[in-house]
Write an enzyme that holds these catalytic residues in place. Sequence first.
Site, PDB file in Angstrom:
ATOM      1  N   SER A 210       7.878  40.217  70.166  1.00  0.00           N
ATOM      2  CA  SER A 210       8.881  40.030  69.116  1.00  0.00           C
ATOM      3  C   SER A 210       8.205  40.185  67.753  1.00  0.00           C
ATOM      4  CB  SER A 210       9.516  38.642  69.218  1.00  0.00           C
ATOM      5  OG  SER A 210       8.584  37.635  68.846  1.00  0.00           O
TER       6      SER A 210
ATOM      7  N   LYS B  90       5.001  24.997  69.503  1.00  0.00           N
ATOM      8  CA  LYS B  90       6.105  24.205  70.073  1.00  0.00           C
ATOM      9  C   LYS B  90       6.595  24.786  71.400  1.00  0.00           C
ATOM     10  CE  LYS B  90       9.953  26.439  67.662  1.00  0.00           C
ATOM     11  NZ  LYS B  90      11.139  26.244  66.841  1.00  0.00           N
ATOM     12  N   ASP B  91       6.255  26.076  71.688  1.00  0.00           N
ATOM     13  CA  ASP B  91       6.664  26.705  72.947  1.00  0.00           C
ATOM     14  C   ASP B  91       5.699  26.418  74.097  1.00  0.00           C
ATOM     15  OD1 ASP B  91       8.808  27.916  71.652  1.00  0.00           O
ATOM     16  OD2 ASP B  91       7.711  29.776  71.257  1.00  0.00           O
TER      17      ASP B  91
ATOM     18  N   ARG C 239      17.974  20.028  68.591  1.00  0.00           N
ATOM     19  CA  ARG C 239      18.816  20.285  67.426  1.00  0.00           C
ATOM     20  C   ARG C 239      20.277  19.953  67.716  1.00  0.00           C
ATOM     21  NH1 ARG C 239      15.702  25.998  66.518  1.00  0.00           N
ATOM     22  NH2 ARG C 239      14.010  25.219  65.183  1.00  0.00           N
TER      23      ARG C 239
ATOM     24  N   VAL D 294      14.333  35.668  66.413  1.00  0.00           N
ATOM     25  CA  VAL D 294      14.968  35.221  65.165  1.00  0.00           C
ATOM     26  C   VAL D 294      15.866  36.297  64.564  1.00  0.00           C
ATOM     27  CG1 VAL D 294      13.328  33.422  64.561  1.00  0.00           C
ATOM     28  CG2 VAL D 294      12.842  35.780  63.892  1.00  0.00           C
TER      29      VAL D 294
ATOM     30  N   THR E  98      17.546  38.653  66.197  1.00  0.00           N
ATOM     31  CA  THR E  98      18.752  38.702  67.033  1.00  0.00           C
ATOM     32  C   THR E  98      19.677  37.540  66.722  1.00  0.00           C
ATOM     33  OG1 THR E  98      17.510  39.780  68.808  1.00  0.00           O
ATOM     34  CG2 THR E  98      19.579  38.723  69.419  1.00  0.00           C
TER      35      THR E  98
END
Length: 303
Positions: A12, A80-81, A126, A146, A148
């Site tokens: 990405s 964070k992934d 979230r 992001v 997309t």
Amino acid sequence: MNKAIRIGTRDSELALWQANTVKKQLEDLGYKTELIAVKSTGDLILDKPLYELGITGIFTKTLDIAMLNGTVDIAVHSMKDVPTALPKGIIQTAVLERAATEDILVTKGKIDYTKPCTIATGSLRRKAQWLHRYPHHTVVDLRGNVNTRLQKLQDNNWDGAIFAKAGLKRINILPENYIELDWMIPAPAQGAMVIVTLQNDKYSTEAVRKLNNSNSQICTQIERDFLRKLEGGCTAPIGALAEIVENTIQFKGCLFSLDGENKLEVAKSVAIDNSLSAGNIAAEELLENGGKEMMAAIKNEMS
């Protein structure tokens, strides 16, 4: 030895930006590098929410395999992934200087929060925090990289979508219409980049270790210890943020029910010298004050 360090990354735009940042830093130190991009399962499957896929480290597993089979030497991830338990033979070697930790709401215009709104996010954390604050709103699932996700916001009749500020800022696509969600506790290690190496690869490990930022490492370790102790992985609404203020660590963590109705919070202030166990201590306190029951309920709903 003067071998080229092969850097593994997702393909990405954001992942490539992160990998190229590491590439430049290593080359500035005199090392030869090569970039190798691969697609992860998380990038290929876009029609299901992340938490339904049932894969630990959905964005990292493909790179783990590439490292272990010798295709790449190191891998660069959004921290964070990364699962809190790394595969055998792979070690965390460097955390780069952290970027913004905040979540932001990207909008198409002014929002009247008192009225029913539709907000998009692929994150349970979230979603739960948003519904806790705005229980009369609807939260829909949003997947993809992001770029997309920003396009999907434009293409759908949604009022806004939630993003990590750091990701949009890094590749210069931060829109004009956004609101910082300073009340939302971020994901553990949000805004941080991590580099992992093979435990038995002394050359690459020694090189990568030179890129480590100690303050970022300390804060993200506390947050990830908190996550690990709660046994959240990527599938529970858990937030954590540790910040260094003068000589102390200011920590806050949270756990929400999946529907956002119930909320547990913990806050700690500890000296940096005594911060090694801060994440575990905060998690234990939260577990003793209703967290065990909430985690059990979450696991039951997810199964």
